[in-house]
Design a protein around this motif. Structure first.
Motif: not given
Length: 159
Positions: A105-114, A138-153
């Protein structure tokens, strides 16, 4: 018969090569997606998602380098890289949906924005001077946040 300037010929050849590369990559992606056997579960691994993020970061780095070099700013490979980034976000979105809603739920909004942002890669105005700044912030920040959240999956998910 029209004569092409040698510099124009090089750009035309590069554009044709870039279009061929982009189309080939899409065919490969689509083939891999649709070759799944009916009834066979598809397993998505966290490592696959992280690899997609890594590839996006590499393409972002390459694109930013091309944008900062005035002689290469008009290169057809700028559009090719932007297309690859767009496709990677589309694939990331499709694959991430295999995981449970509360996990993504926290990843999808960032992926959709990109996805929305990179969906405009075919517009000429997309390649303004602002693009380099957008990538850097913004793009680099989002991809780093996405990666960080994916690590928790969890390690994998099956549909």
């Amino acid at each position: 018969m029209a004569k092409l300037d040698p510099e124009d010929l090089i750009e035309f050849t590069a554009a044709a090569a870039a279009a061929t590369l982009t189309t080939s990559r899409k065919f490969i992606r689509n083939y891999n997606y649709y070759k799944q056997q009916a009834g066979q579960p598809e397993i998505i691994f966290k490592s696959d998602l992280l690899l997609l993020c890594h590839n996006i970061r590499l393409d972002l780095f390459g694109l930013q380098n091309l944008l900062e070099d005035e002689t290469k700013h008009r290169s057809p490979f700028v559009v090719t890289l932007a297309s690859q980034i767009n496709d990677a976000f589309e694939e990331l979105h499709r694959k991430i949906l295999f995981f449970e809603p509360d996990q993504i739920e926290r990843i999808i909004p960032m992926v959709d924005r990109q996805r929305q942002f990179w969906g405009h890669y075919t517009d000429e105005q997309f390649y303004s001077k602002q693009l380099s700044s957008d990538i850097e912030h913004s793009v680099s920040s989002d991809i780093l946040n996405i990666q960080s959240l994916i690590q928790k999956l969890p390690e994998s998910a099956t549909l």
